[in-house]
Design an enzyme around this catalytic site. Structure first.
Site, mmCIF file in Angstrom:
data_model
loop_
_atom_site.group_PDB
_atom_site.id
_atom_site.type_symbol
_atom_site.label_atom_id
_atom_site.label_comp_id
_atom_site.label_asym_id
_atom_site.label_seq_id
_atom_site.Cartn_x
_atom_site.Cartn_y
_atom_site.Cartn_z
ATOM 1 N N GLY A 211 0.703 -1.008 0.078
ATOM 2 C CA GLY A 211 -0.038 -0.067 -0.028
ATOM 3 C C GLY A 211 0.916 1.171 -0.098
ATOM 4 O O GLY A 211 1.975 1.181 -0.084
ATOM 5 N N ASN A 212 0.086 2.368 0.147
ATOM 6 C CA ASN A 212 0.751 3.748 0.376
ATOM 7 C C ASN A 212 0.259 4.475 1.295
ATOM 8 O O ASN A 212 -0.740 4.260 2.089
ATOM 9 C CB ASN A 212 0.758 4.066 -0.908
ATOM 10 C CG ASN A 212 -0.448 4.614 -1.691
ATOM 11 O OD1 ASN A 212 -1.000 5.652 -1.056
ATOM 12 N ND2 ASN A 212 -0.821 4.098 -2.555
ATOM 13 N N ARG A 213 0.834 5.771 1.601
ATOM 14 C CA ARG A 213 0.717 6.728 2.837
ATOM 15 C C ARG A 213 -0.435 7.546 2.468
ATOM 16 O O ARG A 213 -0.809 8.400 3.277
ATOM 17 C CB ARG A 213 1.769 7.480 3.423
ATOM 18 C CG ARG A 213 2.980 6.165 3.809
ATOM 19 C CD ARG A 213 3.935 7.399 4.602
ATOM 20 N NE ARG A 213 4.943 6.580 4.815
ATOM 21 C CZ ARG A 213 6.046 6.324 4.521
ATOM 22 N NH1 ARG A 213 6.346 7.226 3.338
ATOM 23 N NH2 ARG A 213 6.996 5.589 5.019
ATOM 24 N N SER A 214 -1.133 7.636 1.305
ATOM 25 C CA SER A 214 -2.164 8.511 1.006
ATOM 26 C C SER A 214 -3.379 8.172 2.021
ATOM 27 O O SER A 214 -3.882 7.049 2.319
ATOM 28 C CB SER A 214 -2.762 8.264 -0.531
ATOM 29 O OG SER A 214 -3.858 9.233 -0.636
ATOM 30 N N ALA A 279 -3.896 7.611 -5.081
ATOM 31 C CA ALA A 279 -2.641 7.026 -5.231
ATOM 32 C C ALA A 279 -2.854 5.431 -5.583
ATOM 33 O O ALA A 279 -3.136 4.938 -4.636
ATOM 34 C CB ALA A 279 -1.673 7.203 -3.956
#
Ligand code: C5P
Length: 421
Positions: A211-214, A279
């Site tokens: 995943g990502n930090r959005s 994102a």
């Protein structure tokens, strides 16, 4: 958080059950360092006592022009205000303001004030949609008062629909933008806007993902402003923080890039404006394990994680428009979260991306440690595709809250011309 300059804010409160939410609104402004004067109607005091408002604001509370006559309170409060926000505003108060009445301290204060005024209404759906109320709202808007679109949801009693008061933090943050000079024009009624928000998660096994930090804050801010411009807003939200629902917005929750693609394909054909703020993971694990990968047993799989490319949703939507399955006039906006590299600045990479993706606008912001994702402020450069895709028109997006960035982006969309009513 302290604001740069503390301001004199008047919080007007009318007599509706949502008056209790005004307490949180007062708190929100005092915590930002503003001086708050609460001016309720006498009906509001049936719901929340004057003592509560006095304790929260540290200022006396009165409903009538006949208190503090020696201080000429009925004109002084309005003259000294840097901003007025009325929450909740009832149909009756809106009608009184529309007809220029001054029969209590709140309506007199509004009549005197020359500062920005925000009205956050709360009433039953029938009252909100009644042509009398709608005409009064239009009158207020024509005079430069910002009347916020109400939320949709549970109302007093069992019914639900349009007319619910927005959450105090939504009212406070929208009001701050208005007090800073935004007019929040109501120019998109009848427009349909689709926004993707958040960050996709790509399963590795039943408990792990890439995943990502959005956080989804920028996408929700765009949705908030589009809704306040009067648009019908749909959000496709991937794993977003717990954020309040923008007025009247429909939310479809998804998890992975492929889920997001299906939702976008289904909803894009009806839209006038499509903003891809999410994102999206470029790659997903090639194999998704049915059972939790075990330390020791599955180490070889974890050591060499095979990845597969995800569909590019933005490219797909541009193709749909090229192939005639979208409104040909639909405006498509992409986001580029860039860090730059050893040869190119973040903006140079974004110029190339705009040409590659084929969208009409691309918002480029620099990301990295502590920048943008999950942070309250944003800034960057908005690129608008012109005749030559390699030389887009460039507009600086000045640093501000994510709402302020959203306002600047939506103003630029308006500036394209074919989007305005
Ligand atoms: O290629 P990149 O991820 O930098 O592009 C960012 C833009 O493209 C964003 O608007 C994002 O929502 C969109 N995107 C997409 N599908 C992907 C990757 C990105 O729609 N697989």
């Amino acid at each position: 958080m302290e604001s740069d300059t503390s301001r004199n804010i008047v919080v007007g409160v009318a007599g509706g059950i949502a008056a209790y939410k005004a307490c949180h609104l007062v708190r929100n402004f005092t915590e930002h360092g503003d001086r708050v004067r609460v001016v309720p109607t006498s009906a509001a005091l049936n719901f929340v006592g004057a003592a509560t408002f006095e304790a929260l604001s540290g200022q006396p509370v009165s409903t009538t022009v006949f208190d503090a006559v020696d201080e000429v309170a009925h004109v002084r409060i309005g003259q000294e205000a840097d901003g007025i926000v009325i929450a909740p505003a009832t149909a009756d108060l809106i009608a009184r303001i529309a007809s220029g009445r001054a029969d209590d301290l709140l309506s007199a204060t509004v009549l005197v004030a020359t500062c920005p005024i925000v009205v956050a209404s709360a009433m039953h759906t029938e009252m909100w949609l009644n042509p009398a109320t709608q005409a009064n709202v239009a009158t207020l808007r024509s005079r430069g008062i910002v009347v916020l679109e109400p939320a949709h949801g549970r109302l007093t009693g069992k019914d639900s629909g349009a007319g619910r008061l927005l959450e105090p933090e939504q009212i406070a943050s929208l009001s701050r933008e208005v007090f800073n000079g935004s007019t929040l024009p109501h120019t998109w009624s009848g427009k349909k806007v689709l926004i993707t928000a958040g960050g996709t998660q790509e399963n590795l096994d039943p408990v792990r993902y890439l995943g990502n930090r959005s956080s989804g804050q920028q996408g929700f801010a765009l949705a908030e402003i589009a809704a306040q411009r009067g648009a019908e807003v749909s959000i496709i939200a991937a794993n977003t923080d717990r954020l309040p629902t923008p007025a009247g917005a429909k939310i479809t929750s998804v998890r992975s890039a492929r889920d997001m693609l299906s939702a976008v394909i289904e909803q894009a054909p009806q839209q006038d404006i499509i903003i891809m703020a999410a994102a999206v993971a470029d790659y997903r694990p090639h194999y998704e394990a049915d059972m939790k990968l075990k330390k020791g047993k599955d180490d070889s799989a974890l050591g060499t994680l095979a990845l597969t490319e995800n569909p590019d949703i933005l490219r797909h939507v541009v193709k749909m428009r090229d192939q005639g399955s979208l409104n040909p006039e639909a405006v498509i906006v992409g986001f580029a979260a860039e860090t730059g590299d050893e040869h190119h600045s973040a903006e140079e990479l974004a110029v190339a991306k705009l040409a590659r993706k084929g969208c009409d606008l691309l918002m480029c912001n620099e990301v990295g440690e502590g920048k943008v994702f999950g942070q309250p402020l944003n800034s960057g450069v908005l690129l608008l595709r012109g005749e030559d895709p390699a030389a887009p028109v460039r507009r600086t997006i000045t640093q501000g809250s994510k709402l302020s960035v959203a306002i600047q982006i939506l103003d630029a969309i308006d500036g394209l011309g074919h989007c305005q009513n």
